[in-house]
Write a protein that holds these residues in place. Sequence first.
Motif, PDB file in Angstrom:
ATOM      1  N   UNK A  80     -22.540 -46.555 -27.632  1.00 20.51           N
ATOM      2  CA  UNK A  80     -23.761 -45.785 -27.882  1.00 20.51           C
ATOM      3  C   UNK A  80     -23.691 -44.514 -27.046  1.00 20.51           C
ATOM      4  N   UNK A  81     -23.792 -43.368 -27.705  1.00 24.61           N
ATOM      5  CA  UNK A  81     -23.808 -42.072 -27.003  1.00 24.61           C
ATOM      6  C   UNK A  81     -25.218 -41.518 -27.057  1.00 24.61           C
ATOM      7  N   UNK A  82     -25.748 -41.151 -25.908  1.00 25.52           N
ATOM      8  CA  UNK A  82     -27.102 -40.606 -25.884  1.00 25.52           C
ATOM      9  C   UNK A  82     -27.258 -39.609 -24.755  1.00 25.52           C
ATOM     10  N   UNK A  83     -28.188 -38.700 -24.931  1.00 21.18           N
ATOM     11  CA  UNK A  83     -28.514 -37.712 -23.913  1.00 21.18           C
ATOM     12  C   UNK A  83     -29.729 -38.200 -23.138  1.00 21.18           C
ATOM     13  N   UNK A  84     -29.581 -38.285 -21.831  1.00 20.91           N
ATOM     14  CA  UNK A  84     -30.680 -38.679 -20.957  1.00 20.91           C
ATOM     15  C   UNK A  84     -31.194 -37.411 -20.283  1.00 20.91           C
ATOM     16  N   UNK A  85     -32.503 -37.199 -20.332  1.00 23.13           N
ATOM     17  CA  UNK A  85     -33.069 -35.935 -19.873  1.00 23.13           C
ATOM     18  C   UNK A  85     -34.099 -36.118 -18.775  1.00 23.13           C
ATOM     19  N   UNK A  86     -34.198 -35.091 -17.962  1.00 20.08           N
ATOM     20  CA  UNK A  86     -35.265 -34.965 -16.967  1.00 20.08           C
ATOM     21  C   UNK A  86     -35.946 -33.633 -17.218  1.00 20.08           C
ATOM     22  N   UNK A  87     -37.244 -33.685 -17.469  1.00 24.98           N
ATOM     23  CA  UNK A  87     -37.992 -32.475 -17.793  1.00 24.98           C
ATOM     24  C   UNK A  87     -39.040 -32.212 -16.722  1.00 24.98           C
ATOM     25  N   UNK A  88     -38.990 -31.034 -16.159  1.00 21.26           N
ATOM     26  CA  UNK A  88     -39.961 -30.641 -15.152  1.00 21.26           C
ATOM     27  C   UNK A  88     -40.488 -29.260 -15.450  1.00 21.26           C
ATOM     28  N   UNK A  89     -41.402 -28.757 -14.612  1.00 21.68           N
ATOM     29  CA  UNK A  89     -41.958 -27.424 -14.837  1.00 21.68           C
ATOM     30  C   UNK A  89     -40.866 -26.349 -14.844  1.00 21.68           C
TER      31      UNK A  89
ATOM     32  N   UNK B  89     -32.306 -43.253 -12.712  1.00 18.97           N
ATOM     33  CA  UNK B  89     -33.227 -44.353 -12.985  1.00 18.97           C
ATOM     34  C   UNK B  89     -33.336 -44.647 -14.465  1.00 18.97           C
ATOM     35  N   UNK B  90     -33.360 -43.614 -15.285  1.00 16.81           N
ATOM     36  CA  UNK B  90     -33.467 -43.822 -16.732  1.00 16.81           C
ATOM     37  C   UNK B  90     -32.186 -44.403 -17.316  1.00 16.81           C
ATOM     38  N   UNK B  91     -31.052 -44.058 -16.725  1.00 18.30           N
ATOM     39  CA  UNK B  91     -29.787 -44.656 -17.179  1.00 18.30           C
ATOM     40  C   UNK B  91     -29.788 -46.152 -16.893  1.00 18.30           C
ATOM     41  N   UNK B  92     -30.259 -46.545 -15.720  1.00 16.96           N
ATOM     42  CA  UNK B  92     -30.314 -47.974 -15.398  1.00 16.96           C
ATOM     43  C   UNK B  92     -31.236 -48.720 -16.354  1.00 16.96           C
ATOM     44  N   UNK B  93     -32.366 -48.104 -16.716  1.00 15.22           N
ATOM     45  CA  UNK B  93     -33.273 -48.731 -17.677  1.00 15.22           C
ATOM     46  C   UNK B  93     -32.614 -48.854 -19.043  1.00 15.22           C
ATOM     47  N   UNK B  94     -31.951 -47.793 -19.492  1.00 13.63           N
ATOM     48  CA  UNK B  94     -31.272 -47.837 -20.788  1.00 13.63           C
ATOM     49  C   UNK B  94     -30.166 -48.880 -20.793  1.00 13.63           C
ATOM     50  N   UNK B  95     -29.438 -48.954 -19.680  1.00 14.78           N
ATOM     51  CA  UNK B  95     -28.359 -49.934 -19.562  1.00 14.78           C
ATOM     52  C   UNK B  95     -28.898 -51.351 -19.717  1.00 14.78           C
ATOM     53  N   UNK B  96     -30.033 -51.634 -19.078  1.00  8.91           N
ATOM     54  CA  UNK B  96     -30.634 -52.967 -19.164  1.00  8.91           C
ATOM     55  C   UNK B  96     -31.052 -53.286 -20.591  1.00  8.91           C
ATOM     56  N   UNK B  97     -31.684 -52.313 -21.259  1.00  8.74           N
ATOM     57  CA  UNK B  97     -32.181 -52.573 -22.613  1.00  8.74           C
ATOM     58  C   UNK B  97     -31.057 -52.691 -23.625  1.00  8.74           C
ATOM     59  N   UNK B  98     -30.058 -51.809 -23.539  1.00  7.22           N
ATOM     60  CA  UNK B  98     -28.949 -51.880 -24.484  1.00  7.22           C
ATOM     61  C   UNK B  98     -28.166 -53.175 -24.297  1.00  7.22           C
ATOM     62  N   UNK B  99     -27.988 -53.599 -23.064  1.00  7.99           N
ATOM     63  CA  UNK B  99     -27.243 -54.842 -22.807  1.00  7.99           C
ATOM     64  C   UNK B  99     -27.945 -56.054 -23.404  1.00  7.99           C
ATOM     65  N   UNK B 100     -29.281 -56.008 -23.469  1.00  3.84           N
ATOM     66  CA  UNK B 100     -30.015 -57.172 -23.955  1.00  3.84           C
ATOM     67  C   UNK B 100     -30.425 -57.105 -25.407  1.00  3.84           C
ATOM     68  N   UNK B 101     -30.045 -56.053 -26.131  1.00  2.11           N
ATOM     69  CA  UNK B 101     -30.472 -55.919 -27.523  1.00  2.11           C
ATOM     70  C   UNK B 101     -29.722 -56.863 -28.451  1.00  2.11           C
ATOM     71  N   UNK B 102     -30.383 -57.366 -29.494  1.00  2.49           N
ATOM     72  CA  UNK B 102     -29.674 -58.142 -30.515  1.00  2.49           C
ATOM     73  C   UNK B 102     -28.622 -57.274 -31.195  1.00  2.49           C
ATOM     74  N   UNK B 103     -27.535 -57.890 -31.591  1.00  2.00           N
ATOM     75  CA  UNK B 103     -26.423 -57.137 -32.172  1.00  2.00           C
ATOM     76  C   UNK B 103     -26.843 -56.346 -33.399  1.00  2.00           C
TER      77      UNK B 103
END
Length: 272
Positions: free
Chosen positions: A228-237, A179-193
């Motif tokens: 763009x290279x980034x680490x996407x994380x999921x943090x739980x107990x 889910x977070x990858x899809x959100x990042x994909x949407x935001x990066x695709x729409x960012x100004x150059x």
Amino acid sequence: MAPDETGSAVVTGRAYRLVTTGCLTILIALIVVLGIVVSWLWYRHWHDGNVNSRRSEQALASILKQARAKADDTARALGTTAATDPATDPATDADALTEVIWQRTEAPVINYNASRREFTATAARSAVYDEAGILPGGGPVKVTRCLVFTYTPHPGRAWTSRVTERDEDMCRPGTEIGGRVRLAWTRIAGMPAEDLTRAGVQKALDPTGQRRSYDVKSAARRGDTVTVSLVVSSRGPGTTVDQCYRFTRPAAGGDGQNSATAVPASSCRPRG
């Protein structure tokens, strides 16, 4: 007692007995009808329960069957890739093989264990079946299994694949990361150059700097493309799952999200 009173009492008694008998007959009839209805409802509950259990088992079996077929197809693709380009050895180019696995499984989390020369891809798989029921609440029902795909190369032999089922808790981090990858994909695709820098992308994905779900490692321009290279994380107990992703899009923008891609990588180290 007068004759008319005696006759009246007899008539009254008969009427009383008739009414009592009639009420008793109606009560017995209602009990019989109620018994039939209860028996029918019990039977339908038992029948529908068996039908739903069978459909659920068939749906779950279908998930496993498709997963094994997908795993075999992926193993063949890995073998073909290695045969076509010997440089794509896990020890030297795990990223290329990770992409092959992702293209066929779309697993949000794919890891490479260098010591075992083994890839594992974790993903939840679902199927839908129609639930039988005479009362409201029936209809489509989704069942899900958490699966781990394992791929191992063997010298002089084809790649082997294995599919194992795990507890659903193991797939929750991957579901969150997807889910977070899809959100990042949407935001990066729409960012100004001009904002496609490491700091710019980090701010766009994590404006408050408190979620720690995204860690942008680099944003590099090569020709007309930005990666763009980034680490996407999921943090739980007590557990943290990280997955590197590489996002690409035209440097000057393009056709919205259709021009952007997101692919998992074995690591976010800069490519040589």
